[in-house]
Design an enzyme around this catalytic site. Structure first.
Site, PDB file in Angstrom:
ATOM      1  N   MET A  45      27.696   7.508  -8.609  1.00 60.96           N
ATOM      2  CA  MET A  45      26.785   7.692  -7.490  1.00 60.96           C
ATOM      3  C   MET A  45      27.123   9.031  -6.858  1.00 60.96           C
ATOM      4  O   MET A  45      28.280   9.288  -6.498  1.00 60.96           O
ATOM      5  CB  MET A  45      26.932   6.573  -6.460  1.00 60.96           C
ATOM      6  CG  MET A  45      25.937   6.689  -5.302  1.00 60.96           C
ATOM      7  SD  MET A  45      24.220   6.397  -5.809  1.00 60.96           S
ATOM      8  CE  MET A  45      24.195   4.591  -5.842  1.00 60.96           C
ATOM      9  N   ASP A  46      26.138   9.909  -6.743  1.00 63.78           N
ATOM     10  CA  ASP A  46      26.340  11.214  -6.120  1.00 63.78           C
ATOM     11  C   ASP A  46      26.002  11.118  -4.636  1.00 63.78           C
ATOM     12  O   ASP A  46      24.921  10.650  -4.258  1.00 63.78           O
ATOM     13  CB  ASP A  46      25.452  12.270  -6.777  1.00 63.78           C
ATOM     14  CG  ASP A  46      25.821  12.524  -8.234  1.00 63.78           C
ATOM     15  OD1 ASP A  46      26.944  12.157  -8.639  1.00 63.78           O
ATOM     16  OD2 ASP A  46      24.986  13.100  -8.961  1.00 63.78           O
ATOM     17  N   LYS A  87      27.516  11.922 -16.137  1.00 66.54           N
ATOM     18  CA  LYS A  87      26.945  12.566 -17.317  1.00 66.54           C
ATOM     19  C   LYS A  87      26.420  11.557 -18.340  1.00 66.54           C
ATOM     20  O   LYS A  87      25.383  11.769 -18.968  1.00 66.54           O
ATOM     21  CB  LYS A  87      27.968  13.507 -17.964  1.00 66.54           C
ATOM     22  CG  LYS A  87      28.391  14.666 -17.075  1.00 66.54           C
ATOM     23  CD  LYS A  87      29.203  15.698 -17.822  1.00 66.54           C
ATOM     24  CE  LYS A  87      28.337  16.509 -18.773  1.00 66.54           C
ATOM     25  NZ  LYS A  87      27.307  17.290 -18.082  1.00 66.54           N
ATOM     26  N   GLU A 100      33.755  12.543 -19.455  1.00 67.71           N
ATOM     27  CA  GLU A 100      34.065  12.012 -18.131  1.00 67.71           C
ATOM     28  C   GLU A 100      34.684  10.620 -18.222  1.00 67.71           C
ATOM     29  O   GLU A 100      35.032  10.026 -17.211  1.00 67.71           O
ATOM     30  CB  GLU A 100      32.797  11.963 -17.262  1.00 67.71           C
ATOM     31  CG  GLU A 100      32.352  13.337 -16.788  1.00 67.71           C
ATOM     32  CD  GLU A 100      31.195  13.293 -15.814  1.00 67.71           C
ATOM     33  OE1 GLU A 100      31.025  14.278 -15.070  1.00 67.71           O
ATOM     34  OE2 GLU A 100      30.450  12.285 -15.798  1.00 67.71           O
ATOM     35  N   ASN A 151      28.926  24.577 -23.867  1.00 68.41           N
ATOM     36  CA  ASN A 151      28.533  25.934 -23.521  1.00 68.41           C
ATOM     37  C   ASN A 151      29.661  26.849 -24.005  1.00 68.41           C
ATOM     38  O   ASN A 151      30.630  26.388 -24.621  1.00 68.41           O
ATOM     39  CB  ASN A 151      28.255  26.086 -22.019  1.00 68.41           C
ATOM     40  CG  ASN A 151      29.455  25.733 -21.147  1.00 68.41           C
ATOM     41  OD1 ASN A 151      30.614  25.878 -21.554  1.00 68.41           O
ATOM     42  ND2 ASN A 151      29.189  25.279 -19.936  1.00 68.41           N
ATOM     43  N   THR A 185      25.052  25.751 -26.072  1.00 68.40           N
ATOM     44  CA  THR A 185      24.018  26.064 -25.099  1.00 68.40           C
ATOM     45  C   THR A 185      24.364  27.374 -24.403  1.00 68.40           C
ATOM     46  O   THR A 185      25.529  27.689 -24.175  1.00 68.40           O
ATOM     47  CB  THR A 185      23.879  24.941 -24.062  1.00 68.40           C
ATOM     48  OG1 THR A 185      25.151  24.703 -23.440  1.00 68.40           O
ATOM     49  CG2 THR A 185      23.411  23.656 -24.734  1.00 68.40           C
ATOM     50  N   GLY A 219      18.927  30.182 -24.349  1.00 68.82           N
ATOM     51  CA  GLY A 219      18.606  29.015 -25.169  1.00 68.82           C
ATOM     52  C   GLY A 219      19.839  28.370 -25.757  1.00 68.82           C
ATOM     53  O   GLY A 219      20.773  28.006 -25.047  1.00 68.82           O
ATOM     54  N   THR A 224      20.545  21.393 -11.570  1.00 63.49           N
ATOM     55  CA  THR A 224      21.405  20.222 -11.729  1.00 63.49           C
ATOM     56  C   THR A 224      20.850  19.297 -12.806  1.00 63.49           C
ATOM     57  O   THR A 224      19.683  18.931 -12.779  1.00 63.49           O
ATOM     58  CB  THR A 224      21.503  19.429 -10.411  1.00 63.49           C
ATOM     59  OG1 THR A 224      21.908  20.306  -9.365  1.00 63.49           O
ATOM     60  CG2 THR A 224      22.507  18.303 -10.535  1.00 63.49           C
ATOM     61  N   ASP A 241      22.503  17.832 -19.138  1.00 57.65           N
ATOM     62  CA  ASP A 241      22.415  16.422 -19.517  1.00 57.65           C
ATOM     63  C   ASP A 241      21.035  16.104 -20.087  1.00 57.65           C
ATOM     64  O   ASP A 241      20.909  15.313 -21.024  1.00 57.65           O
ATOM     65  CB  ASP A 241      22.713  15.533 -18.311  1.00 57.65           C
ATOM     66  CG  ASP A 241      24.175  15.605 -17.889  1.00 57.65           C
ATOM     67  OD1 ASP A 241      25.026  15.885 -18.755  1.00 57.65           O
ATOM     68  OD2 ASP A 241      24.456  15.378 -16.701  1.00 57.65           O
TER      69      ASP A 241
END
Length: 304
Positions: A12-13, A40, A139, A183, A212, A217, A241, A245
């Site tokens: 929960m954010d 995630k 995570e 990334n 990524t 791209g 944000t 994902d």
């Protein structure tokens, strides 16, 4: 569409907007507060489900109000929550996010996510048998992700690992990964190589890494080790944000189309997601993605 199994985190954010960050010991008034469903693993599950995939998730929440809300929300997205367990006397994972202008400060408390064990994954072995593709992130405890990779390999299922947050990966785990989706920074940490050596890393693992690269791209190599680029889609960004994902969830949803087409659709979905606020809030449906692609007439990059 693919049958996607997601092994990962559910959070929960808790987001507070302020004019400036408080100093040590200082109390300030904020402008707004909101809660958003995140993590995630959950984000990637929602992204895949909205794009038409049949999604099952393995994860843990706490035995608190957040846990009940998070699990109910995932079920409402059409995600099979049979293997999402509740940890007794434990809080659900949360991210405390303070936003001040374009800056942010974030505290993540894993909570029940830290309780997701290899035993939980083994108990859900039937879900691996039913899946077309398995996707995980970092995570959750590494030992749990390693068990997921082992089960995917045992049952001949492709295993996608999004190595975020960044951490070194063992040679054994790398052998079990069908596709790594970092990334540039995450790639260097995962492999223990310099950041500017990403092309050599991709060629060393032909067809096994899709990196990524934001506005550039995504980059990958084919089976022959030849470097390939999937160009980005130009959009007006409102909130980035959850873009990564969305990309990973879409990649799993379209896995059956092959890496080239799946990466094209994933880049489009990721681009579309940043045109709206919120992580899960910005994730497109299949109809929205198709309309977006029809609108750009298949063009990429600056040609749009």
């Amino acid at each position: 569409m693919s049958k996607v199994l997601v092994v990962g985190s559910i959070n929960m954010d808790l987001v507070a907007q302020v004019d400036q960050f408080p100093r040590l010991g200082e109390t300030l008034f904020g402008q707004s507060f909101a809660t958003h469903h995140g993590g995630k693993g959950a984000n990637q599950a929602v992204a895949a489900a909205r794009l038409g995939a049949e999604v099952t998730m393995i994860g843990r929440v706490g035995d608190d109000a957040f846990g009940q809300e998070l699990k109910t929300s995932l079920a409402a997205e059409g995600i099979n929550t049979e293997w999402i367990s509740s940890s007794a006397n434990t809080a659900s994972g949360i991210a405390m996010i303070t936003l001040a202008g374009s800056d942010n400060a974030i505290i993540v408390v894993p909570g029940a996510n830290a309780d997701l064990t290899p035993a939980d994954v083994i108990a859900a072995e039937s879900a691996f048998l039913a899946a077309d593709v398995v996707i995980a992130q970092l995570e959750s405890p590494l030992a749990t992700i390693e068990m997921a990779a082992q089960l995917a390999q045992r049952h001949g299922k492709p295993f996608i690992l999004n190595p975020a947050p960044a951490m070194p990966l063992s040679a054994e785990l790398l052998k079990q990964i069908t596709l790594l989706t970092p990334n540039e920074f995450e790639l260097s940490i995962a492999l223990g190589t310099p950041e500017n050596a990403w092309q050599a890393a991709l060629q060393h693992y032909p067809g096994q890494i899709l990196m990524t690269a934001g506005q550039d791209g995504a980059w990958y190599t084919n089976a022959a080790g030849e470097l390939q680029q999937q160009e980005s889609f130009a959009v007006h960004a409102v909130d980035t944000t959850g873009a990564g994902d969305t990309f990973n969830g879409a990649l799993a949803a379209f896995w059956h189309l092959g890496l080239s087409e799946a990466s094209r659709l994933a880049c489009a979905a990721g681009a579309l997601s940043v045109t709206r606020a919120g992580a899960q809030g910005g994730m497109p449906t299949l109809a929205e993605l198709n309309a977006f692609l029809d609108g750009v007439q298949g063009k990429t990059g600056d040609e749009k």
